[in-house]
Scaffold this motif. Structure first.
Motif, mmCIF file in Angstrom:
data_model
loop_
_atom_site.group_PDB
_atom_site.id
_atom_site.type_symbol
_atom_site.label_atom_id
_atom_site.label_comp_id
_atom_site.label_asym_id
_atom_site.label_seq_id
_atom_site.Cartn_x
_atom_site.Cartn_y
_atom_site.Cartn_z
ATOM 1 N N GLU A 74 0.870 -1.178 0.000
ATOM 2 C CA GLU A 74 0.000 0.000 0.000
ATOM 3 C C GLU A 74 0.900 1.219 0.000
ATOM 4 O OE1 GLU A 74 -3.385 0.107 2.569
ATOM 5 O OE2 GLU A 74 -3.375 -2.073 2.769
ATOM 6 N N TYR A 75 0.541 2.189 -0.848
ATOM 7 C CA TYR A 75 1.360 3.381 -0.979
ATOM 8 C C TYR A 75 0.450 4.568 -1.244
ATOM 9 C CZ TYR A 75 4.848 6.664 -2.719
ATOM 10 O OH TYR A 75 5.625 7.769 -2.903
ATOM 11 N N ALA A 76 0.572 5.593 -0.454
ATOM 12 C CA ALA A 76 -0.194 6.844 -0.619
ATOM 13 C C ALA A 76 -1.685 6.582 -0.759
ATOM 14 C CB ALA A 76 0.342 7.640 -1.815
ATOM 15 N N GLY A 77 -2.183 5.673 0.048
ATOM 16 C CA GLY A 77 -3.608 5.374 0.025
ATOM 17 C C GLY A 77 -4.053 4.457 -1.096
ATOM 18 N N HIS A 78 -3.131 3.949 -1.881
ATOM 19 C CA HIS A 78 -3.465 3.041 -2.980
ATOM 20 C C HIS A 78 -2.964 1.636 -2.662
ATOM 21 C CE1 HIS A 78 -4.740 6.273 -5.620
ATOM 22 N NE2 HIS A 78 -3.659 6.938 -5.258
ATOM 23 N N ARG A 79 -3.766 0.672 -3.014
ATOM 24 C CA ARG A 79 -3.366 -0.718 -2.858
ATOM 25 C C ARG A 79 -2.838 -1.239 -4.182
ATOM 26 N NH1 ARG A 79 -8.236 -3.416 0.635
ATOM 27 N NH2 ARG A 79 -7.614 -2.488 2.611
ATOM 28 N N LEU A 80 -1.654 -1.776 -4.156
ATOM 29 C CA LEU A 80 -1.072 -2.390 -5.337
ATOM 30 C C LEU A 80 -1.232 -3.899 -5.184
ATOM 31 C CD1 LEU A 80 2.162 -0.243 -5.558
ATOM 32 C CD2 LEU A 80 0.014 0.083 -6.786
ATOM 33 N N CYS A 81 -1.917 -4.508 -6.138
ATOM 34 C CA CYS A 81 -2.222 -5.933 -6.041
ATOM 35 C C CYS A 81 -1.368 -6.751 -6.997
ATOM 36 C CB CYS A 81 -3.703 -6.180 -6.352
ATOM 37 S SG CYS A 81 -4.788 -5.501 -5.098
ATOM 38 N N GLU A 82 -1.174 -7.980 -6.627
ATOM 39 C CA GLU A 82 -0.467 -8.953 -7.441
ATOM 40 C C GLU A 82 -1.442 -10.097 -7.709
ATOM 41 O OE1 GLU A 82 3.820 -11.144 -7.298
ATOM 42 O OE2 GLU A 82 2.740 -11.008 -5.415
ATOM 43 N N THR A 83 -1.419 -10.620 -8.919
ATOM 44 C CA THR A 83 -2.298 -11.741 -9.231
ATOM 45 C C THR A 83 -1.592 -13.051 -8.912
ATOM 46 O OG1 THR A 83 -1.549 -11.790 -11.533
ATOM 47 C CG2 THR A 83 -3.504 -10.475 -11.044
ATOM 48 N N ALA A 84 -2.399 -14.077 -8.688
ATOM 49 C CA ALA A 84 -1.843 -15.378 -8.339
ATOM 50 C C ALA A 84 -2.809 -16.467 -8.779
ATOM 51 C CB ALA A 84 -1.611 -15.463 -6.831
ATOM 52 N N HIS B 249 2.421 -16.853 -7.210
ATOM 53 C CA HIS B 249 2.369 -15.450 -7.613
ATOM 54 C C HIS B 249 2.779 -15.295 -9.077
ATOM 55 C CE1 HIS B 249 1.897 -13.870 -3.492
ATOM 56 N NE2 HIS B 249 2.604 -14.929 -3.161
ATOM 57 N N ASP B 250 2.317 -14.213 -9.683
ATOM 58 C CA ASP B 250 2.728 -13.961 -11.067
ATOM 59 C C ASP B 250 4.242 -13.785 -11.163
ATOM 60 O OD1 ASP B 250 2.759 -11.464 -9.833
ATOM 61 O OD2 ASP B 250 1.504 -10.484 -11.335
ATOM 62 N N THR B 251 4.875 -13.347 -10.093
ATOM 63 C CA THR B 251 6.333 -13.228 -10.111
ATOM 64 C C THR B 251 7.008 -14.602 -10.120
ATOM 65 O OG1 THR B 251 6.301 -12.941 -7.708
ATOM 66 C CG2 THR B 251 6.450 -10.944 -9.035
ATOM 67 N N ASP B 252 6.374 -15.609 -9.510
ATOM 68 C CA ASP B 252 6.901 -16.978 -9.578
ATOM 69 C C ASP B 252 6.874 -17.492 -11.020
ATOM 70 O OD1 ASP B 252 7.220 -17.182 -6.742
ATOM 71 O OD2 ASP B 252 5.099 -17.750 -6.549
ATOM 72 N N HIS C 118 6.756 -15.584 -13.719
ATOM 73 C CA HIS C 118 7.701 -14.767 -14.482
ATOM 74 C C HIS C 118 9.130 -15.278 -14.313
ATOM 75 C CE1 HIS C 118 10.315 -11.158 -15.111
ATOM 76 N NE2 HIS C 118 9.631 -11.171 -16.229
ATOM 77 N N ARG C 119 9.486 -15.636 -13.088
ATOM 78 C CA ARG C 119 10.826 -16.163 -12.814
ATOM 79 C C ARG C 119 11.085 -17.430 -13.636
ATOM 80 N NH1 ARG C 119 10.333 -16.825 -7.512
ATOM 81 N NH2 ARG C 119 10.404 -14.592 -7.221
ATOM 82 N N ALA C 120 10.088 -18.297 -13.731
ATOM 83 C CA ALA C 120 10.240 -19.517 -14.537
ATOM 84 C C ALA C 120 10.371 -19.173 -16.016
ATOM 85 C CB ALA C 120 9.055 -20.443 -14.314
ATOM 86 N N LEU C 121 9.613 -18.197 -16.475
ATOM 87 C CA LEU C 121 9.640 -17.839 -17.898
ATOM 88 C C LEU C 121 10.950 -17.176 -18.313
ATOM 89 C CD1 LEU C 121 5.993 -16.565 -18.418
ATOM 90 C CD2 LEU C 121 6.988 -18.730 -19.182
ATOM 91 N N LEU C 122 11.688 -16.645 -17.361
ATOM 92 C CA LEU C 122 12.992 -16.061 -17.695
ATOM 93 C C LEU C 122 13.961 -17.107 -18.224
ATOM 94 C CD1 LEU C 122 13.495 -13.581 -14.715
ATOM 95 C CD2 LEU C 122 12.965 -13.017 -17.102
ATOM 96 N N GLN C 123 13.672 -18.389 -18.003
ATOM 97 C CA GLN C 123 14.524 -19.481 -18.482
ATOM 98 C C GLN C 123 14.261 -19.836 -19.943
ATOM 99 O OE1 GLN C 123 16.941 -20.413 -16.353
ATOM 100 N NE2 GLN C 123 15.988 -18.875 -15.040
ATOM 101 N N VAL C 124 13.184 -19.306 -20.525
ATOM 102 C CA VAL C 124 12.859 -19.600 -21.923
ATOM 103 C C VAL C 124 13.904 -18.911 -22.810
ATOM 104 C CG1 VAL C 124 11.140 -19.318 -23.765
ATOM 105 C CG2 VAL C 124 10.406 -19.840 -21.425
#
Length: 97
Positions: free
Chosen positions: A45-55, A74-77, A79-85
């Motif tokens: 949360e930053y400056a009254g805004h919620r930043l969400c991550e999809t999973a 998480h979408d970052t998980d 993404h981390r796997a896709l960096l190997q492509v």
């Protein structure tokens, strides 16, 4: 009952993504499908805004040590796997969640 490796647990899904990406070569076309539940989690949360991550939600989402922390993928998980492509390969992900 299906063998344990075919159950969509967090570890199995991440291992399957790793298997798919590490065996790919330039020119390959990779296709990953997830049919199940999805979620949005507050990342910060930053400056009254919620930043969400999809999973995506595996079958063992509530099997962790802390019940307040879901075992989602998480979408970052992903993404981390896709960096190997490798360059020259194409990955398509389809989520029905």
């Amino acid at each position: 009952m299906p063998p344990e490796r075919f159950v969509a647990t967090r570890d199995n899904v991440l291992q399957a993504l790793q298997w798919l990406t590490l065996r790919s070569s330039p020119g390959d076309q990779l296709f990953f499908v997830f049919c199940g539940h999805g979620a949005q989690l507050v990342a910060e949360e930053y400056a009254g805004h919620r930043l969400c991550e999809t999973a995506i939600v595996p079958t063992d989402v509530s099997d962790g040590d802390d019940p307040a922390v879901p075992r989602v993928i998480h979408d970052t998980d992903v993404h981390r796997a896709l960096l190997q492509v490798p360059e020259g390969a194409q990955a398509t992900l389809l989520y029905d969640s």
